[in-house]
Design a protein around this motif. Sequence first.
Motif, PDB file in Angstrom:
ATOM      1  N   UNK A   1       0.860  -1.090  -0.001  1.00 22.12           N
ATOM      2  CA  UNK A   1       0.098  -0.143  -0.112  1.00 22.12           C
ATOM      3  C   UNK A   1       1.058   1.119   0.175  1.00 22.12           C
ATOM      4  N   UNK A   2       0.458   2.565  -0.209  1.00 24.74           N
ATOM      5  CA  UNK A   2       1.346   3.517  -0.331  1.00 24.74           C
ATOM      6  C   UNK A   2       2.024   3.875   1.040  1.00 24.74           C
ATOM      7  N   UNK A   3       1.166   3.409   2.020  1.00 25.25           N
ATOM      8  CA  UNK A   3       1.861   3.471   3.608  1.00 25.25           C
ATOM      9  C   UNK A   3       1.655   2.027   4.225  1.00 25.25           C
ATOM     10  N   UNK A   4       2.894   1.293   4.391  1.00 23.63           N
ATOM     11  CA  UNK A   4       2.716  -0.127   4.894  1.00 23.63           C
ATOM     12  C   UNK A   4       2.135  -0.957   3.920  1.00 23.63           C
ATOM     13  N   UNK A   5       1.628  -2.151   4.812  1.00 19.92           N
ATOM     14  CA  UNK A   5       1.187  -3.168   3.858  1.00 19.92           C
ATOM     15  C   UNK A   5      -0.038  -3.839   4.498  1.00 19.92           C
ATOM     16  N   UNK A   6      -1.100  -4.036   3.400  1.00 20.42           N
ATOM     17  CA  UNK A   6      -2.411  -4.313   3.836  1.00 20.42           C
ATOM     18  C   UNK A   6      -2.556  -5.772   4.433  1.00 20.42           C
ATOM     19  N   UNK A   7      -3.316  -5.753   5.542  1.00 14.12           N
ATOM     20  CA  UNK A   7      -3.461  -7.098   6.093  1.00 14.12           C
ATOM     21  C   UNK A   7      -5.028  -7.742   5.556  1.00 14.12           C
ATOM     22  N   UNK A   8      -5.958  -6.718   5.541  1.00 16.97           N
ATOM     23  CA  UNK A   8      -7.247  -7.082   5.038  1.00 16.97           C
ATOM     24  C   UNK A   8      -8.243  -7.155   6.263  1.00 16.97           C
ATOM     25  N   UNK A   9      -9.462  -6.911   5.973  1.00 19.22           N
ATOM     26  CA  UNK A   9     -10.568  -6.760   7.089  1.00 19.22           C
ATOM     27  C   UNK A   9     -10.894  -7.902   7.935  1.00 19.22           C
ATOM     28  N   UNK A  10     -11.007  -9.089   6.673  1.00 15.25           N
ATOM     29  CA  UNK A  10     -11.317 -10.177   7.457  1.00 15.25           C
ATOM     30  C   UNK A  10     -10.201 -10.827   8.403  1.00 15.25           C
ATOM     31  N   UNK A  11      -8.886 -10.868   7.881  1.00 10.81           N
ATOM     32  CA  UNK A  11      -7.982 -11.270   8.667  1.00 10.81           C
ATOM     33  C   UNK A  11      -7.677 -10.370   9.848  1.00 10.81           C
ATOM     34  N   UNK A  12      -7.944  -9.139   9.839  1.00  8.91           N
ATOM     35  CA  UNK A  12      -7.933  -8.233  10.954  1.00  8.91           C
ATOM     36  C   UNK A  12      -8.916  -8.566  12.069  1.00  8.91           C
ATOM     37  N   UNK A  13     -10.297  -8.724  11.742  1.00  7.84           N
ATOM     38  CA  UNK A  13     -11.150  -9.201  12.316  1.00  7.84           C
ATOM     39  C   UNK A  13     -10.760 -10.575  13.249  1.00  7.84           C
ATOM     40  N   UNK A  14     -10.319 -11.476  12.730  1.00  7.32           N
ATOM     41  CA  UNK A  14      -9.832 -12.520  13.042  1.00  7.32           C
ATOM     42  C   UNK A  14      -8.776 -12.516  14.074  1.00  7.32           C
TER      43      UNK A  14
END
Length: 283
Positions: free
Chosen positions: A256-269
């Motif tokens: 991503x422009x800043x950092x790296x995306x984890x994703x909403x599903x993975x984040x919620x888990x």
Amino acid sequence: MPRTIIVGVDGSPGSLAAADWAAREARRRDVPLRLVHAVRQSPDADRSLGEAEAKIARRHPDLRIEGDRVAAEPASALLTAAEGAELVVLGSPGPVGGVAGLLAGSVALAVVARSRRPVVLVPGGPHQDEHRTGAHDTVPQATTVPDVVLGLDLSDPHDAVLEFAFDAASRRAARLRVVHGWSAEPYAHDEVGAAEAGQPGVARGRTLSEVLEAWREKFPGVEVTEQAVIGTAGTHLAEASGDASLVVVGRAERRMPVGTAIGPVTQAVLQHASAPVAVVPHA
């Protein structure tokens, strides 16, 4: 250089729980365990590492263990160590209303977001992997092992995530429960349509059975069950973790422009699961 399992330790109860989980996994895979204590300057670093190594050695006397104190920023040290590892393991205090413990800091998030190897986050306290099996069991009985739960995106399934989940279930002699979310909205389906396919959540003309077919053939001993849920799978996966030995989710390797995306599903888990969570990167 042989593959290893890497676990980050810092002397905390959470990191010791993670080290014990990692030791059992290393025995399942027949690989060495490497305890990494990364800290720039601390007079207690050697003592903390030595105590952790001694505790794990007492509980797992037949396991190859090495301790490594690294004078570096923890996330960078763990990511470097992960390059020669099968798996990276980190501890956390467990689920709460929001991100907790290590998950609230930069270390675990940075490792999860940037590692090119699978990362397992282990909540503190006992979990289902231990409730019905002994701490020294390497191949638990099939009738006593809680499910491995896989969160599968039918619109974009990835072999790396599927293989990790099937392999984890096979090594534990556990059932694999596949949780996939779907939407009842018409725009969520492809031209085939869910009704014609006879199954909700059909994506790009592929049913869940078609996605899993090759993996069932590769792992014929793994019993697979399917659980379709309406909407995003994150909440359902967190709920399923309550009686699971492991939850497996994917993470796309995209910058991503800043950092790296984890994703909403993975984040919620990661925020709410009560079982260890394996985050598997994929292209």
